[in-house]
Design a protein around this motif. Structure first.
Motif, PDB file in Angstrom:
ATOM      1  N   PRO A  83       0.829  -1.203   0.000  1.00 22.13           N
ATOM      2  CA  PRO A  83       0.000   0.000   0.000  1.00 22.13           C
ATOM      3  C   PRO A  83       0.867   1.257   0.000  1.00 22.13           C
ATOM      4  CG  PRO A  83      -0.793  -1.557   1.638  1.00 22.13           C
ATOM      5  CD  PRO A  83       0.529  -2.083   1.133  1.00 22.13           C
ATOM      6  N   GLY A  84       0.570   2.173  -0.907  1.00 21.20           N
ATOM      7  CA  GLY A  84       1.304   3.430  -0.968  1.00 21.20           C
ATOM      8  C   GLY A  84       2.472   3.437  -1.943  1.00 21.20           C
ATOM      9  N   HIS A  85       2.794   2.294  -2.566  1.00 22.73           N
ATOM     10  CA  HIS A  85       3.904   2.354  -3.531  1.00 22.73           C
ATOM     11  C   HIS A  85       3.483   3.291  -4.668  1.00 22.73           C
ATOM     12  CE1 HIS A  85       1.799  -0.779  -5.938  1.00 22.73           C
ATOM     13  NE2 HIS A  85       2.468  -0.234  -6.946  1.00 22.73           N
ATOM     14  N   GLN A  86       4.471   4.015  -5.191  1.00 24.59           N
ATOM     15  CA  GLN A  86       4.177   5.043  -6.182  1.00 24.59           C
ATOM     16  C   GLN A  86       4.568   4.645  -7.596  1.00 24.59           C
ATOM     17  OE1 GLN A  86       6.576   7.458  -3.761  1.00 24.59           O
ATOM     18  NE2 GLN A  86       4.923   8.936  -3.351  1.00 24.59           N
ATOM     19  N   PHE A  87       5.580   3.804  -7.708  1.00 26.75           N
ATOM     20  CA  PHE A  87       5.949   3.349  -9.042  1.00 26.75           C
ATOM     21  C   PHE A  87       6.595   1.977  -8.972  1.00 26.75           C
ATOM     22  CE2 PHE A  87       9.438   6.017  -7.607  1.00 26.75           C
ATOM     23  CZ  PHE A  87      10.586   5.334  -7.983  1.00 26.75           C
ATOM     24  N   ARG A  88       6.670   1.374 -10.150  1.00 30.15           N
ATOM     25  CA  ARG A  88       7.159   0.008 -10.274  1.00 30.15           C
ATOM     26  C   ARG A  88       8.326   0.004 -11.246  1.00 30.15           C
ATOM     27  NH1 ARG A  88       5.204  -3.690 -14.263  1.00 30.15           N
ATOM     28  NH2 ARG A  88       3.722  -2.060 -14.798  1.00 30.15           N
ATOM     29  N   LEU A  89       9.322  -0.802 -10.931  1.00 28.92           N
ATOM     30  CA  LEU A  89      10.459  -1.016 -11.820  1.00 28.92           C
ATOM     31  C   LEU A  89      10.388  -2.443 -12.351  1.00 28.92           C
ATOM     32  CD1 LEU A  89      13.252   0.527  -9.564  1.00 28.92           C
ATOM     33  CD2 LEU A  89      12.087   1.629 -11.482  1.00 28.92           C
ATOM     34  N   GLU A  90      10.527  -2.599 -13.661  1.00 31.01           N
ATOM     35  CA  GLU A  90      10.509  -3.909 -14.295  1.00 31.01           C
ATOM     36  C   GLU A  90      11.917  -4.290 -14.715  1.00 31.01           C
ATOM     37  OE1 GLU A  90       8.005  -3.279 -17.676  1.00 31.01           O
ATOM     38  OE2 GLU A  90       6.163  -3.295 -16.492  1.00 31.01           O
ATOM     39  N   TRP A  91      12.336  -5.499 -14.369  1.00 28.71           N
ATOM     40  CA  TRP A  91      13.661  -5.984 -14.752  1.00 28.71           C
ATOM     41  C   TRP A  91      13.752  -6.086 -16.265  1.00 28.71           C
ATOM     42  CZ3 TRP A  91      15.703 -10.102 -17.423  1.00 28.71           C
ATOM     43  CH2 TRP A  91      17.069 -10.311 -17.281  1.00 28.71           C
ATOM     44  N   ARG A  92      14.889  -5.659 -16.816  1.00 30.29           N
ATOM     45  CA  ARG A  92      15.110  -5.724 -18.262  1.00 30.29           C
ATOM     46  C   ARG A  92      16.264  -6.654 -18.639  1.00 30.29           C
ATOM     47  NH1 ARG A  92      10.424  -4.522 -19.642  1.00 30.29           N
ATOM     48  NH2 ARG A  92       9.902  -2.415 -20.209  1.00 30.29           N
ATOM     49  N   ARG A  93      17.446  -6.445 -18.012  1.00 33.46           N
ATOM     50  CA  ARG A  93      18.617  -7.223 -18.427  1.00 33.46           C
ATOM     51  C   ARG A  93      19.747  -7.033 -17.428  1.00 33.46           C
ATOM     52  NH1 ARG A  93      18.020  -2.675 -20.968  1.00 33.46           N
ATOM     53  NH2 ARG A  93      19.715  -1.214 -21.284  1.00 33.46           N
ATOM     54  N   VAL A  94      20.727  -7.946 -17.505  1.00 33.89           N
ATOM     55  CA  VAL A  94      21.936  -7.877 -16.680  1.00 33.89           C
ATOM     56  C   VAL A  94      23.017  -7.166 -17.486  1.00 33.89           C
ATOM     57  CG1 VAL A  94      23.779  -9.251 -15.622  1.00 33.89           C
ATOM     58  CG2 VAL A  94      21.417 -10.025 -15.470  1.00 33.89           C
ATOM     59  N   GLU A  95      23.804  -6.353 -16.806  1.00 34.96           N
ATOM     60  CA  GLU A  95      24.987  -5.758 -17.429  1.00 34.96           C
ATOM     61  C   GLU A  95      26.002  -5.429 -16.346  1.00 34.96           C
ATOM     62  OE1 GLU A  95      26.367  -1.766 -19.799  1.00 34.96           O
ATOM     63  OE2 GLU A  95      24.362  -2.521 -20.210  1.00 34.96           O
ATOM     64  N   LYS A 118      22.314  -7.104  -1.845  1.00 40.35           N
ATOM     65  CA  LYS A 118      22.362  -7.021  -0.383  1.00 40.35           C
ATOM     66  C   LYS A 118      20.954  -7.102   0.188  1.00 40.35           C
ATOM     67  CE  LYS A 118      26.819  -5.687   0.157  1.00 40.35           C
ATOM     68  NZ  LYS A 118      27.783  -6.218   1.087  1.00 40.35           N
ATOM     69  N   TYR A 119      19.959  -6.858  -0.663  1.00 44.19           N
ATOM     70  CA  TYR A 119      18.564  -6.831  -0.236  1.00 44.19           C
ATOM     71  C   TYR A 119      17.725  -7.989  -0.781  1.00 44.19           C
ATOM     72  CZ  TYR A 119      20.008  -2.238   1.191  1.00 44.19           C
ATOM     73  OH  TYR A 119      20.687  -1.208   1.787  1.00 44.19           O
ATOM     74  N   PHE A 120      18.195  -8.604  -1.863  1.00 43.64           N
ATOM     75  CA  PHE A 120      17.479  -9.710  -2.496  1.00 43.64           C
ATOM     76  C   PHE A 120      18.481 -10.795  -2.870  1.00 43.64           C
ATOM     77  CE2 PHE A 120      15.311  -5.735  -3.734  1.00 43.64           C
ATOM     78  CZ  PHE A 120      14.043  -5.969  -3.195  1.00 43.64           C
ATOM     79  N   ASP A 121      18.066 -12.055  -2.799  1.00 47.43           N
ATOM     80  CA  ASP A 121      18.948 -13.156  -3.205  1.00 47.43           C
ATOM     81  C   ASP A 121      19.278 -13.093  -4.684  1.00 47.43           C
ATOM     82  OD1 ASP A 121      19.489 -14.411  -0.821  1.00 47.43           O
ATOM     83  OD2 ASP A 121      17.747 -15.730  -0.935  1.00 47.43           O
ATOM     84  N   GLN A 122      18.335 -12.633  -5.467  1.00 47.03           N
ATOM     85  CA  GLN A 122      18.548 -12.439  -6.899  1.00 47.03           C
ATOM     86  C   GLN A 122      17.758 -11.210  -7.313  1.00 47.03           C
ATOM     87  OE1 GLN A 122      17.183 -16.098  -8.565  1.00 47.03           O
ATOM     88  NE2 GLN A 122      15.038 -15.616  -8.342  1.00 47.03           N
ATOM     89  N   ALA A 123      18.115 -10.664  -8.451  1.00 49.51           N
ATOM     90  CA  ALA A 123      17.421  -9.465  -8.922  1.00 49.51           C
ATOM     91  C   ALA A 123      15.938  -9.776  -9.121  1.00 49.51           C
ATOM     92  CB  ALA A 123      18.042  -8.976 -10.223  1.00 49.51           C
ATOM     93  N   PRO A 124      15.050  -9.069  -8.433  1.00 47.85           N
ATOM     94  CA  PRO A 124      13.619  -9.345  -8.594  1.00 47.85           C
ATOM     95  C   PRO A 124      13.114  -8.926  -9.971  1.00 47.85           C
ATOM     96  CG  PRO A 124      13.979  -7.620  -6.952  1.00 47.85           C
ATOM     97  CD  PRO A 124      15.312  -8.045  -7.443  1.00 47.85           C
TER      98      PRO A 124
END
Length: 138
Positions: A83-95, A118-124
């Motif tokens: 609740p309250g999130h303002q925007f979303r980021l979508e994974w695109r690619r590794v570099e 440091k916050y996720f085991d893998q890129a969400p």
């Protein structure tokens, strides 16, 4: 395997707390330093970790209406909507050991460095974000 480790495995996440509990929503307090957006997080061993390669421009846009954001603001983020999130980021690619994300809400793309892990085991696949003023007592 200890109970704490088993709990972590069941949750499928990286612990950022001394109790081994995975945070569903993380919080950092970015600020401007030498003209760049950076943040500190002693829990995960980061000091003046910079946002670069478009992530800084995303922050500029996201905090445009936050007074004195350059002195610090709160950024909450999670791999699940909240609740309250303002925007979303979508994974695109590794570099270069980092990950590119696109925000359809802002129509912008930015690179997140390996500190993301440091916050996720893998890129969400998705990251949900809220930015807000830092409390006056913080």
């Amino acid at each position: 395997m200890c109970a704490r480790c088993a709990y972590r495995v069941l949750l499928g996440g990286r612990s950022t707390s001394p109790l081994g509990i995975v945070n569903a929503i993380n919080v950092i307090a970015p600020y401007r330093y030498l003209g760049m957006w950076v943040f500190d997080d002693a829990r995960v061993g980061l000091v003046q970790e910079p946002f670069v390669s478009g992530a800084d421009a995303i922050i500029d846009r996201a905090v445009a209406d936050i007074p004195d954001a350059q002195s610090g603001f709160l950024m909450l983020f999670s791999s699940s909507p909240f609740p309250g999130h303002q925007f979303r980021l979508e994974w695109r690619r590794v570099e270069m050991d980092g990950n590119w994300y696109y925000s359809p809400d802002l129509d912008m793309e930015g690179w997140l460095c390996p500190a993301l892990l440091k916050y996720f085991d893998q890129a969400p696949r998705e990251i949900f974000v809220q930015v807000k003023p830092r409390p006056h007592d913080a």
